[in-house]
Design a protein around this motif. Structure first.
Motif, short mmCIF file in Angstrom:
data_model
loop_
_atom_site.label_atom_id
_atom_site.label_comp_id
_atom_site.label_asym_id
_atom_site.label_seq_id
_atom_site.Cartn_x
_atom_site.Cartn_y
_atom_site.Cartn_z
N ASP A 61 6.25 -0.88 -1.42
CA ASP A 61 7.12 0.25 -1.73
C ASP A 61 6.42 1.03 -2.84
O ASP A 61 6.48 0.65 -4.00
CB ASP A 61 8.50 -0.26 -2.18
N SER A 62 5.73 2.08 -2.44
CA SER A 62 4.84 2.78 -3.38
C SER A 62 4.89 4.28 -3.11
O SER A 62 5.00 4.70 -1.95
CB SER A 62 3.40 2.27 -3.18
N PRO A 63 4.77 5.10 -4.17
CA PRO A 63 4.69 6.55 -3.94
C PRO A 63 3.37 6.97 -3.32
O PRO A 63 3.22 8.14 -2.92
CB PRO A 63 4.84 7.12 -5.35
N ALA A 64 2.39 6.04 -3.23
CA ALA A 64 1.05 6.41 -2.79
C ALA A 64 0.74 6.01 -1.35
O ALA A 64 -0.33 6.33 -0.84
CB ALA A 64 0.01 5.78 -3.72
N ALA A 65 1.65 5.27 -0.69
CA ALA A 65 1.35 4.80 0.66
C ALA A 65 2.63 4.65 1.46
O ALA A 65 3.73 4.54 0.90
CB ALA A 65 0.61 3.46 0.59
N ILE A 100 -5.30 1.93 -0.74
CA ILE A 100 -4.16 1.72 -1.66
C ILE A 100 -3.45 0.41 -1.32
O ILE A 100 -3.23 -0.45 -2.19
CB ILE A 100 -3.16 2.89 -1.55
N VAL A 101 -3.09 0.26 -0.05
CA VAL A 101 -2.34 -0.94 0.38
C VAL A 101 -3.14 -2.22 0.11
O VAL A 101 -2.61 -3.19 -0.46
CB VAL A 101 -2.00 -0.83 1.89
N ASN A 102 -4.41 -2.21 0.50
CA ASN A 102 -5.20 -3.44 0.35
C ASN A 102 -5.47 -3.77 -1.11
O ASN A 102 -5.49 -4.94 -1.50
CB ASN A 102 -6.50 -3.33 1.15
N THR A 103 -5.67 -2.75 -1.93
CA THR A 103 -5.88 -3.00 -3.36
C THR A 103 -4.61 -3.58 -4.00
O THR A 103 -4.67 -4.58 -4.74
CB THR A 103 -6.27 -1.69 -4.08
N LEU A 104 -3.46 -2.98 -3.70
CA LEU A 104 -2.19 -3.50 -4.24
C LEU A 104 -1.95 -4.94 -3.77
O LEU A 104 -1.51 -5.80 -4.55
CB LEU A 104 -1.03 -2.61 -3.80
N HIS A 159 5.64 -1.21 -6.08
CA HIS A 159 6.38 -2.46 -5.91
C HIS A 159 5.83 -3.20 -4.68
O HIS A 159 5.83 -2.65 -3.57
CB HIS A 159 7.87 -2.18 -5.75
N VAL A 160 5.37 -4.41 -4.92
CA VAL A 160 4.76 -5.21 -3.85
C VAL A 160 5.53 -6.52 -3.72
O VAL A 160 5.68 -7.26 -4.70
CB VAL A 160 3.27 -5.52 -4.15
N VAL A 169 7.94 -13.10 -3.60
CA VAL A 169 7.73 -12.83 -5.02
C VAL A 169 7.59 -11.32 -5.20
O VAL A 169 6.78 -10.68 -4.51
CB VAL A 169 6.46 -13.54 -5.56
N SER A 170 8.37 -10.78 -6.11
CA SER A 170 8.33 -9.34 -6.37
C SER A 170 7.31 -9.06 -7.48
O SER A 170 7.41 -9.61 -8.58
CB SER A 170 9.72 -8.86 -6.80
N VAL A 171 6.33 -8.22 -7.17
CA VAL A 171 5.28 -7.89 -8.16
C VAL A 171 5.28 -6.39 -8.39
O VAL A 171 5.12 -5.61 -7.45
CB VAL A 171 3.88 -8.33 -7.66
N LYS A 172 5.48 -5.99 -9.64
CA LYS A 172 5.40 -4.56 -10.00
C LYS A 172 4.02 -4.29 -10.59
O LYS A 172 3.63 -4.92 -11.58
CB LYS A 172 6.49 -4.19 -11.00
#
Length: 398
Positions: A61-65, A100-104, A159-160, A169-172
């Motif tokens: 859940d990201s503004p970039a992807a 973006i997705v893979n880095t996060l 938010h990943v 697990v929620s990771v910000k």
């Protein structure tokens, strides 16, 4: 639970090489969007966490992807789902979602592993702050494209959700600062210094020392004032920057859409025909090529020989153009990148002849180091004084 990570991130067309918190992670740079988890039964988290990079499923859940659930890296490649990859010569890395997705996903996975190791159980949530250095191909890099790529990361938080079996697990993830530099230029740091900041030594230089009759106490300080023509051969592009010490000479920016990926694309249909498959992704072909014990390895290499020769000739022509532009005022040509390994039997003899003719030294980086030269350099850069100074300057009020 909070962590601060330093990240050196080389988002290649074929492979993702990323240093997080001082550790190198390598994955096929692919993902796929999916609708649901592949598991229906509960699994012990310690089993999955230990090999989380190979079982990597995240919801972004990201503004970039684009928001959604993704299989990432090796898990995506082996899932049988329709995968997304960086289209060679088509995609601009700073515009697409995959980097973006893979880095996060990789950063969040390392945070989960670290949290699990400390707590001996899965934490409910983790906050991660990141300083990151990453790069764009020289053919794509400009002040505008670099700023756009940096902004996509820094306009968080991201938010990943990392799926560990059926648990979550929620990771910000928040990027405090990101610097995007042209690919190949971080290699000057990688040639000179090791991970501890000392002058680099070791077998990476053995062939170079022998070929040039250099002393046994040779180390990376040799390169600190050298004028180097880099040849960074990737899947989808080859970069030919010239550096002087740590300085990138912008007047010699040159990159072309040549690389191992084009040879692979050209050979792929013939390879698929020989192994009786209607279709298979480029990354599968790449894995077969890297594994000499694979039953299709010999067939893959035979289909690749002629396309590789064509790519090697194009690369030599472009090196000649750069040498002409620089009036041969180059101390050494340094060759590396994933594509350089496949091309070495064809390209190295051509380069040796050219270097002898122009009175230039040749440093062909050994295969075990060739792929990670950019990632190593980015890791050294993000840890160095220059990054700190750039960050401080960027944070000052205008």
């Amino acid at each position: 639970m909070q962590y601060q990570f330093l990240v050196g991130n080389d988002n290649g067309n074929s492979e993702h090489d990323i240093f997080i918190d001082g550790r190198l992670f390598q994955q096929p740079n692919v993902n796929c969007a999916v609708d649901q988890l592949p598991w229906s039964e509960e699994q012990a988290p310690e089993t999955i966490v230990r090999n989380l990079q190979e079982n990597l499923i995240v919801t972004i859940d990201s503004p970039a992807a684009r928001a959604g659930m993704y299989y990432v890296g090796k898990f995506a490649l082996e899932s049988g789902e329709l995968i997304e990859n960086i289209q060679v010569g088509v995609d601009y890395k700073y515009e697409i979602d995959l980097p973006i997705v893979n880095t996060l996903a990789q950063i969040a996975a390392v945070a989960v592993q670290k949290g699990f190791a400390e707590e001996k159980k899965l934490p409910a949530s983790i906050d991660v702050t990141v300083d990151m250095a990453t790069a764009l191909p020289i053919t794509q890099h400009s002040d505008e494209s670099a700023a756009k790529f940096e902004k996509r990361f820094m306009n968080g938080p991201h938010h990943v959700t990392v799926h560990v079996g059926k648990q979550r697990v929620s990771v910000k993830v928040e990027f405090e600062f990101v610097k995007v530099i042209p690919e190949a230029t971080p290699v000057t740091f990688s040639l000179q210094k090791d991970q501890d900041g000392n002058w680099r030594k070791g077998d990476i230089f053995d062939q170079f020392i022998e070929a040039n009759n250099l002393p046994n106490n040779f180390n990376g300080s040799f390169f600190k004032n050298k004028r180097i023509l880099h040849t960074d051969i990737g899947d989808g592009s080859t970069e030919y920057p010239i550096t002087e010490g740590n300085k990138f000479l912008r007047q010699f920016v040159h990159g072309t859409n040549h690389g191992a990926g084009y040879a692979i694309e050209e050979a792929l249909s013939e390879f698929n025909r020989l192994i009786h498959l209607p279709d298979s992704p480029r990354q599968f072909f790449s894995d077969v090529i890297k594994n000499p014990n694979h039953k299709y390895h010999a067939r893959a290499m035979s289909t690749l020989k002629r396309p590789l020769e064509g790519q090697a000739r194009q690369i030599i022509n472009n090196i000649r153009k750069q040498l002409t532009k620089a009036r041969n005022e180059i101390d050494l040509i340094c060759v590396y990148g994933g594509g350089s390994i496949l091309m070495q039997p064809i390209l190295a003899p051509m380069l040796k002849e050219l270097c002898n003719e122009r009175e230039i030294q040749l440093l062909y980086i050994p295969a075990k180091y060739a792929v990670t030269m950019n990632a190593n350099g980015l890791d050294a850069f993000v840890r160095g004084k220059i990054y700190g100074a750039i960050k401080d300057r960027a944070k000052q009020p205008v």
